[in-house]
Design a protein around this motif. Sequence first.
Motif, PDB file in Angstrom:
ATOM      1  N   ALA B  29      -0.109  -3.216  43.245  1.00 42.56           N
ATOM      2  CA  ALA B  29      -0.760  -2.773  44.484  1.00 42.56           C
ATOM      3  C   ALA B  29      -0.545  -3.761  45.633  1.00 42.56           C
ATOM      4  CB  ALA B  29      -2.256  -2.579  44.253  1.00 42.56           C
ATOM      5  N   SER B  30      -0.059  -4.963  45.330  1.00 39.14           N
ATOM      6  CA  SER B  30       0.190  -5.937  46.400  1.00 39.14           C
ATOM      7  C   SER B  30       1.242  -5.393  47.344  1.00 39.14           C
ATOM      8  CB  SER B  30       0.659  -7.275  45.808  1.00 39.14           C
ATOM      9  OG  SER B  30      -0.404  -7.912  45.141  1.00 39.14           O
ATOM     10  N   ASN B  31       1.021  -5.576  48.641  1.00 38.60           N
ATOM     11  CA  ASN B  31       1.959  -5.016  49.620  1.00 38.60           C
ATOM     12  C   ASN B  31       2.268  -5.964  50.772  1.00 38.60           C
ATOM     13  OD1 ASN B  31      -0.443  -4.948  51.017  1.00 38.60           O
ATOM     14  ND2 ASN B  31      -0.567  -2.721  51.141  1.00 38.60           N
ATOM     15  N   TYR B  32       1.859  -7.231  50.626  1.00 41.15           N
ATOM     16  CA  TYR B  32       2.114  -8.203  51.684  1.00 41.15           C
ATOM     17  C   TYR B  32       2.561  -9.510  51.047  1.00 41.15           C
ATOM     18  CZ  TYR B  32       1.241 -11.438  55.520  1.00 41.15           C
ATOM     19  OH  TYR B  32       1.379 -12.396  56.473  1.00 41.15           O
ATOM     20  N   PHE B  33       3.718 -10.042  51.491  1.00 45.80           N
ATOM     21  CA  PHE B  33       4.344 -11.181  50.821  1.00 45.80           C
ATOM     22  C   PHE B  33       4.787 -12.216  51.861  1.00 45.80           C
ATOM     23  CE2 PHE B  33       4.260  -8.848  46.932  1.00 45.80           C
ATOM     24  CZ  PHE B  33       4.439  -7.529  47.308  1.00 45.80           C
ATOM     25  N   PRO B  34       3.931 -13.192  52.125  1.00 46.45           N
ATOM     26  CA  PRO B  34       4.297 -14.226  53.100  1.00 46.45           C
ATOM     27  C   PRO B  34       4.890 -15.460  52.427  1.00 46.45           C
ATOM     28  CG  PRO B  34       1.951 -14.345  52.625  1.00 46.45           C
ATOM     29  CD  PRO B  34       2.517 -13.246  51.759  1.00 46.45           C
ATOM     30  N   TRP B  35       5.590 -16.242  53.194  1.00 48.44           N
ATOM     31  CA  TRP B  35       6.106 -17.543  52.769  1.00 48.44           C
ATOM     32  C   TRP B  35       5.593 -18.598  53.749  1.00 48.44           C
ATOM     33  CZ3 TRP B  35       9.074 -18.689  48.463  1.00 48.44           C
ATOM     34  CH2 TRP B  35       9.582 -17.596  47.755  1.00 48.44           C
ATOM     35  N   PHE B  89       5.692 -22.302  49.779  1.00 53.35           N
ATOM     36  CA  PHE B  89       4.804 -21.494  48.955  1.00 53.35           C
ATOM     37  C   PHE B  89       5.055 -20.011  49.217  1.00 53.35           C
ATOM     38  CE2 PHE B  89       2.050 -24.718  47.295  1.00 53.35           C
ATOM     39  CZ  PHE B  89       1.990 -25.709  48.269  1.00 53.35           C
ATOM     40  N   CYS B  90       5.177 -19.249  48.152  1.00 52.57           N
ATOM     41  CA  CYS B  90       5.154 -17.803  48.306  1.00 52.57           C
ATOM     42  C   CYS B  90       3.729 -17.328  48.039  1.00 52.57           C
ATOM     43  CB  CYS B  90       6.117 -17.125  47.334  1.00 52.57           C
ATOM     44  SG  CYS B  90       5.705 -17.340  45.588  1.00 52.57           S
ATOM     45  N   ALA B  91       3.415 -16.134  48.457  1.00 56.27           N
ATOM     46  CA  ALA B  91       2.088 -15.561  48.216  1.00 56.27           C
ATOM     47  C   ALA B  91       2.216 -14.050  48.135  1.00 56.27           C
ATOM     48  CB  ALA B  91       1.103 -15.967  49.308  1.00 56.27           C
ATOM     49  N   ALA B  92       1.252 -13.447  47.465  1.00 58.78           N
ATOM     50  CA  ALA B  92       1.210 -11.984  47.356  1.00 58.78           C
ATOM     51  C   ALA B  92      -0.224 -11.532  47.587  1.00 58.78           C
ATOM     52  CB  ALA B  92       1.693 -11.531  45.986  1.00 58.78           C
ATOM     53  N   GLY B  93      -0.370 -10.431  48.289  1.00 59.43           N
ATOM     54  CA  GLY B  93      -1.711  -9.937  48.569  1.00 59.43           C
ATOM     55  C   GLY B  93      -1.669  -8.576  49.206  1.00 59.43           C
ATOM     56  N   TYR B  94      -2.727  -8.254  49.891  1.00 57.17           N
ATOM     57  CA  TYR B  94      -2.868  -6.934  50.497  1.00 57.17           C
ATOM     58  C   TYR B  94      -2.783  -7.040  52.008  1.00 57.17           C
ATOM     59  CZ  TYR B  94      -4.840  -6.261  45.871  1.00 57.17           C
ATOM     60  OH  TYR B  94      -5.040  -6.255  44.513  1.00 57.17           O
ATOM     61  N   ASN B  95      -2.121  -6.095  52.591  1.00 54.16           N
ATOM     62  CA  ASN B  95      -1.978  -6.078  54.035  1.00 54.16           C
ATOM     63  C   ASN B  95      -3.334  -5.998  54.731  1.00 54.16           C
ATOM     64  OD1 ASN B  95      -0.238  -6.039  56.297  1.00 54.16           O
ATOM     65  ND2 ASN B  95      -0.699  -3.884  56.556  1.00 54.16           N
ATOM     66  N   THR B  96      -4.329  -5.455  54.030  1.00 56.55           N
ATOM     67  CA  THR B  96      -5.646  -5.292  54.643  1.00 56.55           C
ATOM     68  C   THR B  96      -6.473  -6.573  54.595  1.00 56.55           C
ATOM     69  OG1 THR B  96      -6.399  -4.449  52.508  1.00 56.55           O
ATOM     70  CG2 THR B  96      -5.816  -2.821  54.194  1.00 56.55           C
ATOM     71  N   ASN B  97      -6.045  -7.564  53.807  1.00 57.40           N
ATOM     72  CA  ASN B  97      -6.807  -8.808  53.724  1.00 57.40           C
ATOM     73  C   ASN B  97      -5.889  -9.957  53.337  1.00 57.40           C
ATOM     74  OD1 ASN B  97      -8.596 -10.879  53.428  1.00 57.40           O
ATOM     75  ND2 ASN B  97      -9.948  -9.842  52.008  1.00 57.40           N
ATOM     76  N   ALA B  98      -5.163 -10.473  54.295  1.00 55.02           N
ATOM     77  CA  ALA B  98      -4.238 -11.574  54.014  1.00 55.02           C
ATOM     78  C   ALA B  98      -4.981 -12.811  53.549  1.00 55.02           C
ATOM     79  CB  ALA B  98      -3.415 -11.899  55.261  1.00 55.02           C
ATOM     80  N   GLY B  99      -6.273 -12.901  53.873  1.00 55.43           N
ATOM     81  CA  GLY B  99      -7.042 -14.070  53.481  1.00 55.43           C
ATOM     82  C   GLY B  99      -7.299 -14.144  52.002  1.00 55.43           C
ATOM     83  N   LYS B 100      -6.986 -13.083  51.272  1.00 61.53           N
ATOM     84  CA  LYS B 100      -7.202 -13.085  49.831  1.00 61.53           C
ATOM     85  C   LYS B 100      -5.882 -13.187  49.074  1.00 61.53           C
ATOM     86  CE  LYS B 100      -9.978 -10.827  46.317  1.00 61.53           C
ATOM     87  NZ  LYS B 100     -10.455  -9.549  45.782  1.00 61.53           N
ATOM     88  N   SER B 101      -4.845 -13.651  49.707  1.00 57.18           N
ATOM     89  CA  SER B 101      -3.552 -13.767  49.056  1.00 57.18           C
ATOM     90  C   SER B 101      -3.595 -14.774  47.924  1.00 57.18           C
ATOM     91  CB  SER B 101      -2.496 -14.201  50.080  1.00 57.18           C
ATOM     92  OG  SER B 101      -2.329 -13.224  51.085  1.00 57.18           O
ATOM     93  N   THR B 102      -2.799 -14.512  46.891  1.00 58.03           N
ATOM     94  CA  THR B 102      -2.633 -15.438  45.772  1.00 58.03           C
ATOM     95  C   THR B 102      -1.324 -16.182  45.976  1.00 58.03           C
ATOM     96  OG1 THR B 102      -3.854 -13.994  44.271  1.00 58.03           O
ATOM     97  CG2 THR B 102      -2.415 -15.661  43.280  1.00 58.03           C
TER      98      THR B 102
END
Lengths: 113, 113
Positions: B29-35, B89-102
């Motif tokens: 379900a993750s849909n947001y992937f920042p570096w 660092f890579c991260a994965a999370g939800y577009n609706t809440n980037a603050g909860k990225s892993t």
Amino acid sequence: NAGVTQTPKFQVLKTGQSMTLQCAQDMNHEYMSWYRQDPGMGLRLIHYSVGAGITDQGEVPNGYNVSRSTTEDFPLRLLSAAPSQTSVYFCASSYSSGRRELFFGEGSRLTVL
Amino acid sequence: GENVEQHPSTLSVQEGDSAVIKCTYSDSASNYFPWYKQELGKRPQLIIDIRSNVGEKKDQRIAVTLNKTAKHFSLHITETQPEDSAVYFCAAGYNTNAGKSTFGDGTTLTVKP
């Protein structure tokens, strides 16, 4: 525009003491979060907030409390410090829509003896 | 919850060579992937991000690719320079809440002149 401001930058505590790490942002971001960074372990989410009056737990919430009474401020409280809480703490904030970039504070280095 | 694995943990390249860092995630379900890039003693800063409706994104010497089926994404840095030396660092999370990225555990990139 100061961005995300954390205080203090450095703190030494004795086991059992309590303290509050302060975090303030002036970008009108809805989301705020606290991470801890330990060597080789990346950034682990402690607590986060999606708006004033709303908080939730992250991966490693034990031993920490948060509250969000205003949009700008998100303090992190250590209730009874333990050596395992020695770490670098980062506060971050982001918008709830549009760009999702996390803006981090400069970090607070905490040592618990 | 989400689990993000990042490889390699350290990477050393010669100036001008390319560098590739890979991450896998567990939550489909993750849909947001920042570096994020973190220079020594500094705060993490976003360098590029990608959403799950896009397979590739490029910004000058940096590119990110995403394979949703295999649940992995990669950071590519071309023509590396000494100032690219940092922890990524890579991260994965939800577009609706980037603050909860892993976040992944990070990759220390060293670019030798």
